[in-house]
Design a protein around this motif. Structure first.
Motif, PDB file in Angstrom:
ATOM      1  N   UNK A  45     -64.418  17.005 -38.584  1.00 41.51           N
ATOM      2  CA  UNK A  45     -63.513  16.863 -39.731  1.00 41.51           C
ATOM      3  C   UNK A  45     -62.261  16.115 -39.284  1.00 41.51           C
ATOM      4  N   UNK A  46     -62.039  14.977 -39.905  1.00 46.92           N
ATOM      5  CA  UNK A  46     -60.925  14.125 -39.490  1.00 46.92           C
ATOM      6  C   UNK A  46     -59.573  14.759 -39.809  1.00 46.92           C
ATOM      7  N   UNK A  47     -58.577  14.216 -39.170  1.00 48.03           N
ATOM      8  CA  UNK A  47     -57.223  14.717 -39.420  1.00 48.03           C
ATOM      9  C   UNK A  47     -56.179  13.679 -39.054  1.00 48.03           C
ATOM     10  N   UNK A  48     -55.016  13.855 -39.666  1.00 48.81           N
ATOM     11  CA  UNK A  48     -53.880  13.026 -39.277  1.00 48.81           C
ATOM     12  C   UNK A  48     -53.297  13.626 -38.011  1.00 48.81           C
ATOM     13  N   UNK A  49     -52.777  12.796 -37.144  1.00 50.67           N
ATOM     14  CA  UNK A  49     -52.197  13.295 -35.901  1.00 50.67           C
ATOM     15  C   UNK A  49     -53.227  14.054 -35.072  1.00 50.67           C
ATOM     16  N   UNK A  50     -54.434  13.475 -34.956  1.00 46.42           N
ATOM     17  CA  UNK A  50     -55.535  14.184 -34.268  1.00 46.42           C
ATOM     18  C   UNK A  50     -55.266  14.293 -32.766  1.00 46.42           C
ATOM     19  N   UNK A  51     -55.628  15.431 -32.229  1.00 47.55           N
ATOM     20  CA  UNK A  51     -55.448  15.652 -30.796  1.00 47.55           C
ATOM     21  C   UNK A  51     -56.647  15.145 -30.002  1.00 47.55           C
ATOM     22  N   UNK A  52     -56.398  14.834 -28.755  1.00 51.09           N
ATOM     23  CA  UNK A  52     -57.454  14.371 -27.853  1.00 51.09           C
ATOM     24  C   UNK A  52     -57.952  15.562 -27.043  1.00 51.09           C
ATOM     25  N   UNK A  53     -59.245  15.777 -27.036  1.00 53.53           N
ATOM     26  CA  UNK A  53     -59.796  16.905 -26.283  1.00 53.53           C
ATOM     27  C   UNK A  53     -59.654  16.616 -24.784  1.00 53.53           C
TER      28      UNK A  53
END
Lengths: 515, 383
Positions: free
Chosen positions: A264-272
């Motif tokens: 599920x996409x998101x704004x300001x996505x974090x990098x695993x």
């Protein structure tokens, strides 16, 4: 829609995977070791110090053994496009064939001519000519990598062509567009990461000599060159790796989503940074959490992918459902692309019929419809959204292990560079570190192979992104035939690999003073 | 000047030229098939392996470039022949895979299979590689069993594959045709003839020169017999003619003979090539002190094979005919790349003379004198 025998498609894929992965065992060492031996010979040329000549010749012997099996495994790949992927060869041969031909004309002959002088010309040509030949050999090998990587990049990001319904193929309209930033970055990343493999090899083998307290002067000289070169290479790999991820985000969002296990996409996505995928996640649209655990770096994925900390990064579900904003407008859903693909495919069939009937008005109409929908042509051959999703666990773990190893290499090379240049340290005294260097040799290969897994598994189901899936690319041959040749290749290449490793080990044990 | 038709003809010429160069460079394969028969001692075997080992990469590279250039200029051939005559091409590839490691690995300790196994690989490459390549090229004149339908990819029913082979043998059926065998055997004996001439020219070894001169006679005779049998049969046989107005393919008696007559430049080249090959052989046989036969027979081979391939594709002829579905036959017009791609490739091909120049320079700088056993023993990279 089961267009062709599934087992034929799977065996054709398996064979290409097998032969490509085998070939890529040898290519990175050629590219990396080739530069290192050329640097050493350059030092010999400038200083006249015979020890550097000995060192050059020692590494050159290992280079020769590796190069031969690289050539043996490489010829299959070129011809495999025809033997196993004949539809692909016609559908895009107008563009894909050119880099292969240029590779042959410009790169292979350069290698073939000067490698002979490099190996056999020590006493037959002048020092300067010999050094030039050594550099031209590795230049030829790198040039060869350039053209084949341009070809590969084009499959992932097809540009510079137009579909011609009369010939039923894509035709080149802009040669320079094919040398896209996507292609150049791919070349740069693949080559500099190969330099790491060569550096780790020289570092590890030299460490072994120091552990055994043999050839210490030679080993320290080699470590100095390999560590410095490896450090430069690993930093450049990180920089170009960032470029790769950016390009993937722009052109292959599904691959990026798979690399990150992002549903599920998101704004300001974090990098695993660290993560374990949940094996219970069976379907893209179930409610199961994709991770058992994960630690993310906040907003980093948005920044890496779009150079904006708050950018929206689409997940697998978003890409399948569409509706989000992209640089080209609102993203279409899988269903919409599938529909457009079917319209394009039908328009092509109708166009061919209209042409046969000499109905020019209808032909023009169908051609216009085809052109309008051609960007989605490949979706006509997919039945369900699941088919548009690459294998997430393979892509995810390959990507993360590769990145982790990449960071480890920077630290390792930095340490050895420090120990090599600061006089108060004696690299030979750090036995544990020498063991670490020795045991790190395979890690370079692992990282390199994982990089290709990310690139190739992550772009499935496409042979040509969005235009031609693998199940329509194959030749009309029996699956059994491909199965037989796959096992033959497996047996032959494995035998040759064992032989190569044994020869390498024997040559290393002999050491540089037996050269 | 650079019309589409000109570019298609130009690229067929490049393919033919590469085919000719490949045929000449197959002397490496011919030499490999004679390592055991020419030599009496290990030193002699080693000498033979090493003089061939400094050349094998050129043959290999030419084969790869031949494939790459074919892919770039006539992709429909690539997809139809390689995907169709699967077993023939796979067999050729296996022959070359085992060759590629055999020089480097054979004398290295720890090579797993032992020296003689790698030399046997070289023998297999020399025997099967040449015969199969010859037989595969013969199908350019005798035809194959395939159909091409570009609309298949958009078909709702049936296989989407554009090129379909007509039988389950996938190329092996070519071995049932005697004329294919004739060319296969002609190429095999030609490669051994050229290898004999190469050894006579390159080696500074009395015994090997003597046995090479014997081998020259033994191999030149069957070469001439099989070559003439193939050429005469082909010139008298029906050929695959293309109607330039409609593109329709039909069988025409003496087509390849007419092609030679109607293309006088090609005819002259063909005759010059044959004379040069025969001249190189005969002169070397008749004059014991003459060692430069390879410099006549080599270029002669290039010109002859190039001419033969030119008459397969020029003058409205289908160069890769389908004997079972005539209208699927491949011509230089219906199987070529687009005009843009051919033009781009033509610009690249301007560099070919430069490539040939540095190859020549490289060879010259390495071969200022004939090679003997002492040279090999003093070379620490010798095989």
């Amino acid at each position: 829609m089961e267009l062709l025998d599934v087992s034929l498609v799977n065996w054709s894929r398996a064979q290409f995977t097998l032969t490509a992965m085998y070939h890529w065992i040898f290519v990175p060492l050629t590219l990396g070791l080739g530069i290192i031996q050329a640097i050493m010979e350059t030092i010999y040329y400038r200083t006249g110090d015979e020890k550097w000549k000995k060192a050059t010749k020692f590494w050159m012997t290992l280079f020769g053994v590796n190069f031969a099996i690289g050539v043996a495994t490489g010829i299959i790949l070129e011809f495999e496009f025809g033997t196993n992927w004949s539809n692909y060869s016609w559908f895009v041969g107008d563009i894909f064939g050119a880099p292969l031909a240029i590779e042959g004309i410009l790169a292979f002959f350069l290698e073939a001519t000067f490698i002979s002088i490099m190996f056999f010309g020590w006493n037959k040509v002048g020092k300067g000519f010999h050094l030039t030949s050594t550099w031209l050999t590795i230049f030829g090998a790198t040039l060869s990598a350039f053209w084949i990587l341009v070809a590969n990049a084009w499959m992932q990001h097809p540009v510079g062509m137009e579909f011609n319904p009369d010939t039923v193929r894509n035709e080149m309209v802009d040669f320079w567009a094919i040398l896209s930033p996507f292609a150049l970055n791919k070349f740069f990343h693949s080559v500099v990461s190969s330099w790491i493999v060569g550096s780790l090899f020289v570092l590890g083998v030299s460490a072994w000599f120091l552990i055994k307290k043999r050839e210490t002067d030679f080993a320290k000289k080699s470590i100095k060159v390999a560590a410095t070169f490896g450090l430069v290479a690993s930093i450049l790999t990180a920089v170009s790796g960032d470029g790769s991820a950016y390009n993937v985000a722009q052109e292959q969002p599904m691959k990026l989503a798979a690399m990150e296990g992002l549903y599920n996409g998101q704004k300001g996505a974090g990098l695993v940074a660290v993560g374990i995928l949940n094996p219970d996640k069976k379907a893209y649209n179930d409610s199961v959490d994709p991770y058992l655990m994960n630690i993310t770096i906040p907003k980093a994925l948005s920044f890496l992918g779009y150079r904006d900390f708050n950018a929206f990064v689409p997940g697998i579900n978003d890409i399948l459902q569409g509706g989000y904003q992209t640089k080209d407008g609102v993203a279409l859903s899988f269903a919409e692309r599938n529909e457009k693909g079917k319209i394009a495919k039908k328009a092509l069939a109708d166009y061919k019929k209209a042409k046969a009937d000499k109905d020019t008005v209808a032909a023009a109409q169908h051609k216009a419809t085809l052109k309008e929908n051609f960007d989605h042509f490949g979706y006509a051959y997919l039945d369900s959204p699941e088919q548009a999703i690459p294998n997430v666990p393979i892509t995810f773990y390959s990507f993360h292990i590769m990145v982790t190893l990449g960071m480890y290499f920077i630290v390792l090379f930095a340490l050895f560079t420090l120990l090599s240049y600061v006089k108060k340290y004696d690299v030979g005294k750090y036995k544990w570190l020498l063991w670490v260097a020795l045991l790190s040799i395979p890690l370079g290969y692992v990282a390199s192979q994982l990089g290709w897994l990310v690139a190739e598994v992550g772009r499935q189901p496409w042979a040509i992104q969005d235009l031609l899936p693998v199940n329509v690319s194959v030749s009309a041959i029996a699956a059994q035939s491909v199965k037989i040749t796959s096992f033959l290749f497996l047996a032959l290449f494995t035998t040759l690999l064992i032989a190569e490793i044994r020869i390498m080990l024997k040559q290393i044990k002999k050491g540089p003073h037996h050269e | 000047m650079f019309t589409y038709s000109f570019l298609q003809h130009y690229w067929w010429f490049i393919i033919s030229l590469l085919g000719g160069i490949l045929a000449f460079l197959l002397f490496v394969q011919g030499g490999q098939s004679m390592i055991f028969s020419l030599s009496k001692t290990e030193d002699e075997r080693r000498l033979l392996v090493n003089v061939l080992g400094r050349k094998w990469e050129f043959t290999f590279t030419t084969l790869v470039t031949f494939g790459g250039a074919f892919f770039a200029s006539f992709p429909l051939f690539y997809s139809t022949s390689f995907g169709g005559a699967y077993w023939v091409w796979m067999a050729i590839l296996f022959c070359f895979v085992i060759q590629a490691v055999s020089y480097e690995f054979q004398s290295k300790p720890g090579n797993l299979l032992g020296k003689n196994t790698y030399r046997s690989f070289l023998f297999i490459n020399g025997l099967l590689g040449t015969i199969l390549i010859g037989a595969a090229i013969a199908t350019f004149f005798t035809g194959s069993d395939f159909s091409v339908n570009k609309a298949n990819i958009a078909s709702e029913i049936g296989s989407p594959v554009i090129s379909q082979w007509g039988n389950e043998w996938h190329g092996l059926e070519a071995l049932l045709n005697l004329r294919n065998w004739f060319l296969g055997l002609a190429v095999f004996f030609l490669s051994r003839t050229l290898a004999s001439l190469f050894f006579i020219n390159r080696l500074n070894n009395e015994n090997l020169e003597k046995s090479s001169r014997k081998a020259l006679i033994i191999n030149a005779i069957p070469f001439v017999v099989f070559f003439l049998a193939f050429v005469i049969w082909t010139l008298l046989a029906k050929g695959f003619a293309v109607d330039p107005a409609t593109g329709e393919v039909s069988l025409v008696q003496y087509k390849y003979f007419f092609n030679l007559i109607e293309l006088p430049v090609v005819l002259v080249l063909f005759l010059l090539g044959v004379v040069a090959v025969l001249g190189g052989i005969i002169w070397t046989i008749l004059k014991p002190e003459f060692k430069k036969g390879i410099w006549l027979a080599g270029p002669g081979t290039i010109i002859t094979v190039c001419s033969l391939l030119l008459i397969a594709g020029y003058n409205n002829t289908a160069y890769y005919p389908s004997a079972t579905d005539l209208q699927s036959s491949l011509t230089i017009f219906n199987s070529s790349s687009s005009e843009f791609t051919l033009k781009a490739m033509t610009i690249v091909s301007i560099l070919i003379p430069f490539v040939l120049a540095y190859i020549f320079y490289g060879w010259r700088s390495m071969e200022k004198k004939r090679t003997d056993i002492a040279d090999i023993n003093s070379d620490d990279h010798a095989y």
